[in-house]
Design an enzyme around this catalytic site. Structure first.
Site, PDB file in Angstrom:
ATOM      1  N   HIS A 191       0.852  -1.187   0.000  1.00 38.05           N
ATOM      2  CA  HIS A 191       0.000   0.000   0.000  1.00 38.05           C
ATOM      3  C   HIS A 191       0.889   1.237   0.000  1.00 38.05           C
ATOM      4  O   HIS A 191       2.113   1.111   0.155  1.00 38.05           O
ATOM      5  CB  HIS A 191      -0.876  -0.003   1.256  1.00 38.05           C
ATOM      6  CG  HIS A 191      -0.047  -0.026   2.502  1.00 38.05           C
ATOM      7  ND1 HIS A 191       0.325  -1.206   3.113  1.00 38.05           N
ATOM      8  CD2 HIS A 191       0.545   0.965   3.206  1.00 38.05           C
ATOM      9  CE1 HIS A 191       1.108  -0.921   4.147  1.00 38.05           C
ATOM     10  NE2 HIS A 191       1.251   0.384   4.223  1.00 38.05           N
ATOM     11  N   HIS A 232       6.018   6.205  -0.630  1.00 35.10           N
ATOM     12  CA  HIS A 232       6.725   4.981  -1.018  1.00 35.10           C
ATOM     13  C   HIS A 232       5.833   3.772  -0.768  1.00 35.10           C
ATOM     14  O   HIS A 232       4.865   3.853  -0.009  1.00 35.10           O
ATOM     15  CB  HIS A 232       8.022   4.833  -0.195  1.00 35.10           C
ATOM     16  CG  HIS A 232       7.759   4.634   1.269  1.00 35.10           C
ATOM     17  ND1 HIS A 232       7.521   5.694   2.126  1.00 35.10           N
ATOM     18  CD2 HIS A 232       7.651   3.515   2.025  1.00 35.10           C
ATOM     19  CE1 HIS A 232       7.293   5.227   3.336  1.00 35.10           C
ATOM     20  NE2 HIS A 232       7.348   3.897   3.311  1.00 35.10           N
TER      21      HIS A 232
HETATM   22  P1  2AM Z   1       6.522   1.747   6.145  1.00 30.75           P
HETATM   23  O1  2AM Z   1       5.877   0.907   5.086  1.00 30.75           O
HETATM   24  O2  2AM Z   1       7.456   2.748   5.591  1.00 30.75           O
HETATM   25  O3  2AM Z   1       7.090   0.946   7.265  1.00 30.75           O
HETATM   26  C1  2AM Z   1       1.528   0.454   8.466  1.00 30.75           C
HETATM   27  O4  2AM Z   1       2.429   0.094   9.430  1.00 30.75           O
HETATM   28  C2  2AM Z   1       2.048   1.575   7.614  1.00 30.75           C
HETATM   29  O5  2AM Z   1       2.322   2.697   8.430  1.00 30.75           O
HETATM   30  C3  2AM Z   1       3.323   1.224   6.881  1.00 30.75           C
HETATM   31  O6  2AM Z   1       3.209   1.657   5.546  1.00 30.75           O
HETATM   32  C4  2AM Z   1       4.398   1.957   7.614  1.00 30.75           C
HETATM   33  O7  2AM Z   1       5.337   2.577   6.788  1.00 30.75           O
HETATM   34  C5  2AM Z   1       3.668   3.060   8.296  1.00 30.75           C
HETATM   35  N1  2AM Z   1       4.249   3.271   9.607  1.00 30.75           N
HETATM   36  C6  2AM Z   1       4.380   2.368  10.571  1.00 30.75           C
HETATM   37  N2  2AM Z   1       4.930   2.920  11.678  1.00 30.75           N
HETATM   38  C7  2AM Z   1       5.139   4.218  11.391  1.00 30.75           C
HETATM   39  C8  2AM Z   1       5.668   5.311  12.122  1.00 30.75           C
HETATM   40  N3  2AM Z   1       6.074   5.207  13.378  1.00 30.75           N
HETATM   41  N4  2AM Z   1       5.744   6.496  11.478  1.00 30.75           N
HETATM   42  C9  2AM Z   1       5.342   6.621  10.219  1.00 30.75           C
HETATM   43  N5  2AM Z   1       4.830   5.622   9.482  1.00 30.75           N
HETATM   44  C10 2AM Z   1       4.723   4.431  10.060  1.00 30.75           C
END
Ligand code: 2AM
Length: 186
Positions: free
Chosen positions: A37, A121
């Site tokens: 996603h 991303h």
């Molecule tokens: P990531 O894919 O770059 O890890 C569900 O976990 C979504 O939220 C993921 O796409 C993740 O990004 C993002 N995510 C998880 N923890 C986060 C955080 N502390 N800050 C920002 N984005 C976060």
């Protein structure tokens, strides 16, 4: 409490195409296609009242559908170690505006501002014990990656559940774009 985030779902063909980028990267755990996603706003753990306020706020986001193109790859690192491999997004003003609007309504719903810069991303893999040098061949090989653009017609409030074999994401609410006329738009 419920752990939430706001994201765009990706077309199935695109997710399949992104799985085609998988390769031999030591320490990489590749994300299943169904979990891919594009996050717009990480909300984190909130109680039911806050979740309800966020949902109400998101329901008032009126915007027109726009196009997104996934292109290029890169990595995130912290403390000298690679944490994730991702596919990027071609520079996109409509996406930047839309994300800013989501941020605004989340803050109005009572969430603390997101301090990190938005870096659109699609995470492809999570990494462990991986130095930047070990992902350099992957990044070089796919630097020119370009998927066909697609139109986003909705966005999704997901809940996230941490499991032993990785996180599972459940679409809680889907909000259509371009079909809602709000009286209090700004
Ligand atoms: P990531 O894919 O770059 O890890 C569900 O976990 C979504 O939220 C993921 O796409 C993740 O990004 C993002 N995510 C998880 N923890 C986060 C955080 N502390 N800050 C920002 N984005 C976060």
């Amino acid at each position: 409490m419920i752990r939430l985030f706001v994201a765009f779902d990706l077309p199935a063909e695109l997710r399949v195409r992104l799985t085609g980028l998988r390769g031999q990267v030591p320490g990489a755990r590749w994300i299943p296609a169904e979990s891919m996603h594009l996050t717009l706003r990480y909300i984190g753990e909130v109680n039911e009242d806050v979740a309800e306020d966020v949902h109400d706020a998101l329901g008032r986001v009126a915007d027109d559908p726009f196009e997104i193109q996934v292109s290029g790859v890169g990595h995130f690192e912290s403390r000298g170690q690679v944490r994730a491999l991702w596919a990027g997004v071609t520079r996109n003003e409509a996406l930047a505006r839309f994300q800013a609007r989501i941020e605004t309504v989340c803050q109005r719903a009572g969430l603390a501002p997101e301090s990190r810069r938005f870096h659109p991303h699609v995470t492809l893999a999570r990494c462990r014990d991986t130095s930047p040098a070990r992902v350099a061949p992957f990044v070089a090989e796919h630097a020119g990656f370009q998927a066909p653009p697609f139109q986003v017609g909705s966005f999704v409030l997901y809940s996230s559940n941490l499991g032993r074999s990785g996180s599972s994401y459940i679409p809680e609410v889907t909000y259509p774009l371009g079909s809602y006329v709000s009286a209090d738009q700004d």
